[in-house]
Design an enzyme around this catalytic site. Structure first.
Site, PDB file in Angstrom:
ATOM      1  N   GLU A 126       4.505  36.009  12.334  1.00 45.24           N
ATOM      2  CA  GLU A 126       3.539  35.925  13.427  1.00 45.24           C
ATOM      3  C   GLU A 126       4.157  35.247  14.644  1.00 45.24           C
ATOM      4  O   GLU A 126       4.770  34.189  14.527  1.00 45.24           O
ATOM      5  CB  GLU A 126       2.319  35.097  13.008  1.00 45.24           C
ATOM      6  CG  GLU A 126       1.484  35.698  11.902  1.00 45.24           C
ATOM      7  CD  GLU A 126       0.307  34.808  11.537  1.00 45.24           C
ATOM      8  OE1 GLU A 126      -0.698  35.354  11.050  1.00 45.24           O
ATOM      9  OE2 GLU A 126       0.392  33.574  11.720  1.00 45.24           O
ATOM     10  N   CYS A 127       4.001  35.833  15.803  1.00 47.40           N
ATOM     11  CA  CYS A 127       4.321  35.230  17.098  1.00 47.40           C
ATOM     12  C   CYS A 127       5.740  34.642  17.139  1.00 47.40           C
ATOM     13  O   CYS A 127       6.696  35.366  17.350  1.00 47.40           O
ATOM     14  CB  CYS A 127       3.273  34.179  17.456  1.00 47.40           C
ATOM     15  SG  CYS A 127       3.204  33.808  19.234  1.00 47.40           S
TER      16      CYS A 127
END
Length: 532
Positions: free
Chosen positions: A397-398
């Site tokens: 994620e991210c």
């Protein structure tokens, strides 16, 4: 069970400062303080954990629904009650072996004369009524207050304000009558005389009880950066941690000196009595909360759904260090409830992955601040790439997405090599790129969620990547609240969730409680692959 919410009129009013101070003050009184944070936030929960000695859990009615927040709250408070009973039992023991047991226990010492030694403190998000949008209360602090029927302590930044504060509180009390503003704490008050004026203004028009104030003091300001406060965990040890610890200690001392903590506790007890909630024994509380959250049945069903042909414990390596530190505690708990063993590792320091790793979870964080160190750790970058090449399950994620790219460019123009699983180079920007709630729907190529299933989360970042070539498959379609302006293939109706074999990378931070089938699918995929 005593519980209350700390809200504010707007972001930056001092919610976190006063929340930490109250947590510290009540913990010093021998209470077990269970922290919660409303909304999609990783940073404040880290400070909660530092002060309370317990993990803080996020509550968000938009991301996880009313049933989801009720289940998480019930489960967490049940665990806190069990901890309280364990502490009481240990403290009552007197033999040599019992004293030895007490010495080895990690339970917090309790004040046995306190009638309510377990308390939940829930820190709000933004302003009291700020949520999904201007017409919807979902995701707001006010909605959580209504769901749990809890009193709200309103924090007001009183700097440059006097009698007008009465009109402010008056409006907050009446905007939604089902949200009960029970008390007010003023922040950044200039003097005792200033406080008296504020108190008189509110008491002349409003029902809320004035609980005190915090004087202006720049020495208690917690350090910030582009994504919010500096993570509590980053302080580590040494001089930085000493300064951080001194600030937290001072915040607690100011609360003890200027806020009527005893008055707050009397207010909570009065509201419990007025709502007809009588004190009950701990076993009864635990039985009811377990029944409400249906934890035993849920855990049994989740575990039985996972078939592991390799007959070994599924080990999921979770990256946790200063570069990767954004995780919802509930996400990790759900993986454990599914039978996975969580093994922590550091892409900054470790040279190889943990032995017998079946899956990798790369959360968000600040890879841009540690890009040089991440680049220097070529052994780990190589292992991550090999793991992906073998088709073993990995979810990023991210910040994790940035790390899996070919490179990263910082604001000073420096370019650093990353793991190279995907072809993009992420670039840091001066201004925020994206912020908001997201909902995605899995397409047929998503490895951890069946086609058509939806899951929710949020997006918040100061970096960007070029739209990857179409040969890179997408795992899901955005169905709610696209980035503004929309990307060429992003936005509502666009596709995200970039795939390479069994690796899924996205800018969106998912909350597994919004659809537990995602966590189940991730653990199942891990169980079907031979360990690395």
């Amino acid at each position: 069970m005593n519980s209350f919410i700390i809200a504010a009129t707007h972001s930056g009013a001092g919610k976190t400062t006063i929340t930490l101070g109250l947590m510290s003050a009540l913990r010093k009184r021998g209470m077990i303080v269970q922290p919660f944070k409303i909304g999609p936030d990783y940073i404040d929960p880290g400070y909660h954990k530092t002060v309370c000695g317990r993990p803080s859990y996020n509550l968000d009615t938009w991301m996880m629904g009313i049933d989801g927040v009720q289940r998480i709250f019930a489960k967490t408070m049940t665990n806190a009650e069990v901890e309280k009973m364990r502490s009481i039992e240990i403290q009552k023991l007197g033999s040599y072996e019992d004293k030895k047991m007490r010495k080895n226990s990690t339970s917090q010492p309790l004040n046995l004369s306190t009638s309510a030694s377990t308390i939940a403190i829930i820190e709000g998000v933004m302003g009291l009524f700020d949520g999904k949008d201007g017409n919807n209360e979902a995701g707001s602090t006010g909605h959580i207050a209504k769901v749990f029927k809890l009193p709200v302590i309103l924090v007001i930044d009183a700097r440059s304000m006097a009698r007008s504060v009465g009109a402010l509180v008056y409006g907050f009390e009446r905007f939604d009558p089902d949200v009960k503003v029970a008390g007010v704490i003023f922040n950044r008050v200039g003097s005792e005389r200033h406080f008296k004026m504020l108190k008189e203004a509110v008491e002349s028009k409003c029902r809320a009880k004035i609980l005190g104030y915090i004087p202006r003091d720049k020495g208690i300001n917690l350090p910030e950066r582009h994504l919010g406060l500096v993570m509590a965990e980053e302080a580590g040890a040494g001089a930085l941690w000493a300064r951080q610890e001194a600030k937290l200690k001072k915040i607690g001392e100011l609360i003890q000196r200027f806020v009527d903590v005893d008055g707050l506790m009397r207010l909570l007890r009065l509201r419990l009595a007025m709502t007809g909630k009588k004190a009950q024994n701990d076993k009864g509380v635990i039985a009811r909360t377990l029944a409400r959250s249906n934890l035993n049945l849920k855990s049994a069903n989740l575990k039985s759904a996972i078939h592991n042909p390799h007959s070994t414990i599924v080990k999921i390596a979770v990256a946790l260090d200063n570069a990767f530190c954004f995780y919802y505690q509930e996400n990790l708990d759900m993986l454990k409830e599914l039978g996975a063993e969580i093994i922590l590792f550091s892409p900054l320091r470790d040279k190889k992955l943990p032995e017998n790793t079946s899956g990798i979870y790369l959360g968000g964080g600040y890879p841009e601040l540690y890009a040089k160190t991440l680049e220097a750790n070529g052994e780990m970058r190589s292992q991550i790439k090999q793991f992906a090449d073998k088709g073993l399950p990995m979810y990023a994620e991210c910040g994790g997405l940035m790390y899996l790219g070919k490179g990263l460019k910082d604001l000073e123009g420096g370019k650093y090599e990353m793991a190279g699983v995907f072809p993009w180079v992420s670039r840091m920007l001066e201004k925020r790129k994206s912020l908001g709630y997201r909902e995605v729907k899995a397409v047929d190529s998503c490895p951890f969620l069946k086609k058509g299933e939806k899951i929710r989360g949020h997006e918040y970042h100061y970096s960007e990547i070029d739209e990857p070539p179409q040969k890179i498959k997408r795992g899901y379609q955005l169905t709610y609240n696209p980035p503004i302006p929309p990307l060429e293939k992003g936005g509502k109706g666009g596709f995200e969730g970039y795939l390479y074999k069994n690796t899924l990378a996205s800018y969106i931070h998912l909350h597994f409680a919004s659809n537990p089938k995602f966590a189940e699918g991730f653990v199942r995929a891990c169980s079907l692959c031979p360990p690395y």
